[in-house]
Motif scaffolding. Structure first.
Motif, PDB file in Angstrom:
ATOM      1  N   ASP A 110     -33.756   9.237 -23.079  1.00 50.78           N
ATOM      2  CA  ASP A 110     -33.883   9.942 -21.800  1.00 50.78           C
ATOM      3  C   ASP A 110     -33.233   9.167 -20.664  1.00 50.78           C
ATOM      4  O   ASP A 110     -32.611   9.760 -19.766  1.00 50.78           O
ATOM      5  N   GLY A 111     -33.345   7.836 -20.690  1.00 57.05           N
ATOM      6  CA  GLY A 111     -32.734   7.026 -19.637  1.00 57.05           C
ATOM      7  C   GLY A 111     -31.221   7.072 -19.672  1.00 57.05           C
ATOM      8  O   GLY A 111     -30.553   7.107 -18.628  1.00 57.05           O
ATOM      9  N   LEU A 112     -30.654   7.074 -20.879  1.00 50.96           N
ATOM     10  CA  LEU A 112     -29.204   7.246 -21.001  1.00 50.96           C
ATOM     11  C   LEU A 112     -28.784   8.590 -20.413  1.00 50.96           C
ATOM     12  O   LEU A 112     -27.774   8.689 -19.707  1.00 50.96           O
ATOM     13  N   GLY A 113     -29.569   9.615 -20.702  1.00 49.06           N
ATOM     14  CA  GLY A 113     -29.257  10.943 -20.194  1.00 49.06           C
ATOM     15  C   GLY A 113     -29.373  11.036 -18.686  1.00 49.06           C
ATOM     16  O   GLY A 113     -28.551  11.683 -18.021  1.00 49.06           O
ATOM     17  N   ALA A 114     -30.405  10.390 -18.128  1.00 52.68           N
ATOM     18  CA  ALA A 114     -30.592  10.424 -16.678  1.00 52.68           C
ATOM     19  C   ALA A 114     -29.450   9.716 -15.961  1.00 52.68           C
ATOM     20  O   ALA A 114     -28.986  10.161 -14.902  1.00 52.68           O
TER      21      ALA A 114
END
Length: 339
Positions: A89-93
Motif C-alpha cells: 500500500d505504501g508503494l502505491g501511495a
C-alpha cells in the motif's frame, strides 16, 4: 549509466550509534548491516517496461539476501502478513502522489517497477532505498516498531530514488541535508495526499508511530518544530535545528545530513502552511519543479536550492507575485536568503 546511489536509511546512524554504545544489541546488528550495504553502492536496475503501477513485494524471511521470496505482485489479493500489505500500500501511495500530482511515471519517470523486501534481518532497526528497491526491517519492538507501518517512511525512502534520477544531490554536508529534506518533504506529502489532508491539518511528523511504546518521543523528525520529535534517555534529544543560526557543523552523519535537514524542512512547512490548502498543490509543485528542473547542481547548498525554488515559483506562477514572495519569506524565516 546512472551512477551508484547513496545508501539512505530512515534512522540516522548517530541514533543507532547511541543505542549501540548503550549495549542495545539490535542497534549493533543494524549498524553492521547498514555498513555492508553502504559499501555495496549498488547501481539502479534497468527499468521494467510496464507502464502504470507495478509492485512486487518480497519476504526476506529474516535473512539478509535480497530480494527474497515473491509474496505479492500487482493486483494480487491482500496477504495475511500485515507487513506485506503495508509495504504494498505504501508503494502505491507514493506512486499515486507522483503520478496524480506531478505526472511522473514511477520513481525514475520511466515506469520503474517498485520492488520492496519485508522482514529483512532479525530485529533490524531501519528501512532503506539501495538504488534498486526498498528494504524494511521489523524493528526490535523495544525502541522501534515495524518500518512498513508508516507511509511517510516509505515515501521518504522512495523519494531518494527520485532525487537519484533527477538532481542527484551529493550525500554530504548541505547537499546531503537537502537530499534528506526533499525525502522528508515528499514523504510527508505522500501521507497528506493519501489522507487528503490540508496543510493546516497535517502532523508534519516523519515516522509518527514508529517509536515503540515507552520511548519518549512522537516521531523521528518534526518539520513543524525541528528539534522536538524525541527526547529519550536511550535516543538522546532530537538534534535538528530550525534556523541557520543553529546549523550543526559536524563530521558525523555525512556532515549532519539528517540533522541540518531540519532547516529546509522547516522552510517548506512555513511555505505550505502560509499558502494554505493542500501542500502538494502549490508548495509541493514548486519543490518538485526545483528538484527536477535539471538546473540544480549536485553540490547545491541551501542558498542554491532556495534560489531554485524562487525561480520555480516565478515560472509556474508568473502572475501571482504573492506566491513568489511567500517562498522568499519562508526561506528568510529559517535564515536562508535566496538573494
Amino acid at each position: 549509466m546512472t551512477a551508484a546511489a547513496p545508501f539512505c536509511t530512515i534512522v540516522p546512524p548517530f541514533v543507532l550509534d547511541r543505542l549501540a554504545e548503550a549495549g542495545h544489541e539490535p542497534a549493533v546488528h543494524s549498524l553492521a548491516l547498514d555498513a555492508a550495504h553502504r559499501a555495496a553502492r549498488l547501481s539502479p536496475a534497468p527499468p521494467v517496461a510496464a507502464p502504470g503501477l507495478n509492485r512486487v513485494v518480497y519476504d526476506a524471511g529474516h535473512g539478509q539476501r535480497l530480494p527474497g521470496r515473491s509474496v505479492r505482485t500487482e493486483g494480487r489479493a491482500a496477504s495475511s502478513d500485515s507487513s506485506v500489505n503495508h509495504a504494498y500500500d505504501g508503494l502505491g501511495a507514493t506512486f499515486a502522489l507522483y503520478a496524480d500530482v506531478f505526472g511522473r511515471h514511477s520513481i525514475d519517470d520511466r515506469d520503474l517497477r517498485l520492488d520492496a523486501s519485508v522482514h529483512y534481518g532479525r530485529d533490524y532497526d531501519n528501512a532503506f532505498w539501495n538504488g534498486r528497491q526498498m528494504v524494511f526491517g521489523d524493528g526490535d519492538n523495544v525502541v522501534f516498531g515495524d518500518f512498513t507501518a508508516c507511509v511517510d517512511v516509505i515515501g521518504h525512502e522512495l523519494t531518494h530514488g527520485v532525487t537519484q534520477f533527477t538532481a542527484g544531490l551529493d550525500y554530504q554536508d548541505q547537499p546531503g541535508a537537502l537530499n534528506e529534506s526533499v525525502s522528508d518533504v515528499f514523504g510527508s506529502l505522500v501521507k497528506q495526499y493519501a489522507l487528503r489532508q490540508a496543510a493546516a491539518d497535517a502532523d508534519w511528523l516523519i515516522g509518527a508511530g514508529l517509536l515503540a511504546p515507552g520511548v519518549q518521543g512522537v516521531a523521528l523528525r518534526s518539520m513543524k518544530a525541528p528539534g522536538t520529535a524525541y527526547d529519550d534517555p536511550r535516543l538522546g534529544k532530537d538534534p535538528q535545528p530550525a534556523h541557520m543560526r543553529d546549523y550543526v557543523d559536524t563530521s558525523q552523519d555525512n556532515g549532519g545530513v539528517h540533522i541540518n535537514s531540519g532547516i529546509p524542512n522547516h522552510a517548506f512547512y512555513l511555505l505550505a502552511t502560509a499558502l494554505g490548502g493542500s501542500a502538494w498543490e502549490r508548495a509541493g509543485r514548486i519543490w518538485y519543479d526545483a528538484l527536477t528542473g535539471r538546473t540544480l547542481p549536485a553540490d547545491a547548498d541551501f542558498t542554491a536550492f532556495a534560489r531554485a525554488t524562487v525561480a520555480a515559483a516565478r515560472a509556474r506562477y508568473p502572475d501571482d507575485r504573492p506566491v513568489v514572495d511567500t517562498v522568499t519569506a519562508s526561506w528568510a524565516q529559517v535564515g536562508v536568503s535566496p538573494g
